[in-house]
Scaffold this active site. Structure first.
Site, PDB file in Angstrom:
ATOM      1  N   ASP A   1       7.747  59.094  42.782  1.00 58.80           N
ATOM      2  CA  ASP A   1       7.439  57.721  43.185  1.00 58.80           C
ATOM      3  C   ASP A   1       7.256  56.852  41.936  1.00 58.80           C
ATOM      4  O   ASP A   1       6.629  57.260  40.963  1.00 58.80           O
ATOM      5  CB  ASP A   1       6.152  57.716  44.035  1.00 58.80           C
ATOM      6  CG  ASP A   1       5.993  56.418  44.800  1.00 58.80           C
ATOM      7  OD1 ASP A   1       6.096  56.441  46.038  1.00 58.80           O
ATOM      8  OD2 ASP A   1       5.778  55.357  44.158  1.00 58.80           O
ATOM      9  N   ILE A   2       7.810  55.650  41.997  1.00 54.62           N
ATOM     10  CA  ILE A   2       7.759  54.740  40.850  1.00 54.62           C
ATOM     11  C   ILE A   2       6.337  54.250  40.584  1.00 54.62           C
ATOM     12  O   ILE A   2       6.006  53.853  39.467  1.00 54.62           O
ATOM     13  CB  ILE A   2       8.737  53.554  41.071  1.00 54.62           C
ATOM     14  CG1 ILE A   2       9.191  52.953  39.758  1.00 54.62           C
ATOM     15  CG2 ILE A   2       8.148  52.501  41.982  1.00 54.62           C
ATOM     16  CD1 ILE A   2      10.400  52.034  39.899  1.00 54.62           C
TER      17      ILE A   2
ATOM     18  N   ASN B   1       4.575  57.058  56.298  1.00 53.56           N
ATOM     19  CA  ASN B   1       4.077  55.749  56.726  1.00 53.56           C
ATOM     20  C   ASN B   1       5.109  55.160  57.690  1.00 53.56           C
ATOM     21  O   ASN B   1       6.306  55.176  57.396  1.00 53.56           O
ATOM     22  CB  ASN B   1       3.906  54.818  55.526  1.00 53.56           C
ATOM     23  CG  ASN B   1       2.775  55.261  54.615  1.00 53.56           C
ATOM     24  OD1 ASN B   1       1.787  55.819  55.077  1.00 53.56           O
ATOM     25  ND2 ASN B   1       2.925  55.024  53.327  1.00 53.56           N
TER      26      ASN B   1
ATOM     27  N   GLY C   1       1.640  50.942  56.985  1.00 59.86           N
ATOM     28  CA  GLY C   1       1.753  50.707  55.541  1.00 59.86           C
ATOM     29  C   GLY C   1       3.130  50.978  54.972  1.00 59.86           C
ATOM     30  O   GLY C   1       3.284  51.164  53.768  1.00 59.86           O
ATOM     31  N   GLN C   2       4.151  50.982  55.825  1.00 60.28           N
ATOM     32  CA  GLN C   2       5.501  51.262  55.329  1.00 60.28           C
ATOM     33  C   GLN C   2       6.061  50.056  54.580  1.00 60.28           C
ATOM     34  O   GLN C   2       6.009  48.927  55.083  1.00 60.28           O
ATOM     35  CB  GLN C   2       6.427  51.632  56.500  1.00 60.28           C
ATOM     36  CG  GLN C   2       7.798  52.102  56.038  1.00 60.28           C
ATOM     37  CD  GLN C   2       8.642  52.697  57.160  1.00 60.28           C
ATOM     38  OE1 GLN C   2       8.211  52.734  58.316  1.00 60.28           O
ATOM     39  NE2 GLN C   2       9.830  53.158  56.826  1.00 60.28           N
TER      40      GLN C   2
ATOM     41  N   HIS D   1      11.044  58.424  54.591  1.00 59.27           N
ATOM     42  CA  HIS D   1      10.673  59.235  53.433  1.00 59.27           C
ATOM     43  C   HIS D   1       9.339  59.905  53.683  1.00 59.27           C
ATOM     44  O   HIS D   1       8.467  59.359  54.350  1.00 59.27           O
ATOM     45  CB  HIS D   1      10.624  58.394  52.156  1.00 59.27           C
ATOM     46  CG  HIS D   1       9.767  57.166  52.255  1.00 59.27           C
ATOM     47  ND1 HIS D   1      10.207  55.998  52.851  1.00 59.27           N
ATOM     48  CD2 HIS D   1       8.508  56.922  51.856  1.00 59.27           C
ATOM     49  CE1 HIS D   1       9.247  55.090  52.802  1.00 59.27           C
ATOM     50  NE2 HIS D   1       8.191  55.631  52.208  1.00 59.27           N
ATOM     51  N   LEU D   2       9.207  61.079  53.097  1.00 56.35           N
ATOM     52  CA  LEU D   2       7.977  61.855  53.176  1.00 56.35           C
ATOM     53  C   LEU D   2       7.305  61.837  51.804  1.00 56.35           C
ATOM     54  O   LEU D   2       7.902  62.274  50.814  1.00 56.35           O
ATOM     55  CB  LEU D   2       8.326  63.302  53.578  1.00 56.35           C
ATOM     56  CG  LEU D   2       7.214  64.339  53.545  1.00 56.35           C
ATOM     57  CD1 LEU D   2       6.077  63.970  54.492  1.00 56.35           C
ATOM     58  CD2 LEU D   2       7.772  65.720  53.906  1.00 56.35           C
TER      59      LEU D   2
END
Ligand code: 5GP
Ligand code: ZN
Length: 123
Positions: free
Chosen positions: A30-31, A96, A102-103, A109-110
């Site tokens: 994750d960035i 999410n 909160g998406q 994605h997981l």
């Protein structure tokens, strides 16, 4: 999907810190990590949310879930037991879904979030 960031990552059009790839899935860091280890397991197929999945996606979802602990192990946050019921390590897995979930990126994605106390409340 033309303007989907995860479709672009899956197609290799945007660079990312990739940790896994096969014909169906890609996984990358994750960035904006919420914990010492934070990576995403992402289907290459564009599916907006978990709520868009049905029986046809069962094998894909299963593959995502089964990959998570293997990659967590490789990333240093695997769950281990000593056979006496004492466990160590571990990680959190999270989908999410929708605005109230909160998406932010509408390509399924997981999240896999690990390291000491990764559940500090940020995600
Ligand atoms: P969501 O809130 O949709 O469940 O999570 C989306 C996640 O994707 C966020 O944690 C965010 O930091 C991550 N993310 C968004 N854009 C990018 C990107 O371009 N590259 C990477 N590696 N992660 C991203
Ligand atoms: Zn997409």
């Amino acid at each position: 999907m033309t303007n989907c960031i995860f479709c672009k990552i899956a197609a290799g059009q945007i660079p990312t810190k990739k940790i896994y790839e096969d014909e169906d899935l890609i996984a990358f860091h994750d960035i904006n990590p919420a914990a010492p280890v934070h990576f995403l397991v992402v289907p290459k197929m564009h599916i907006p949310t978990l709520a868009d999945c049905d029986e046809n996606h069962a094998a894909l979802l299963s593959k995502m879930m089964l990959l998570a602990p293997k990659l967590a192990q490789e990333q240093g946050c695997g769950y281990t037991t000593n056979g006496n019921g004492n466990g160590a390590g571990g990680f959190k897995t999270l989908f999410n879904t929708g605005p109230d979930g909160g998406q932010e990126v509408y390509h399924l994605h997981l999240h896999v979030i690990g390291g000491p106390k990764p559940w500090r409340g940020q995600r």
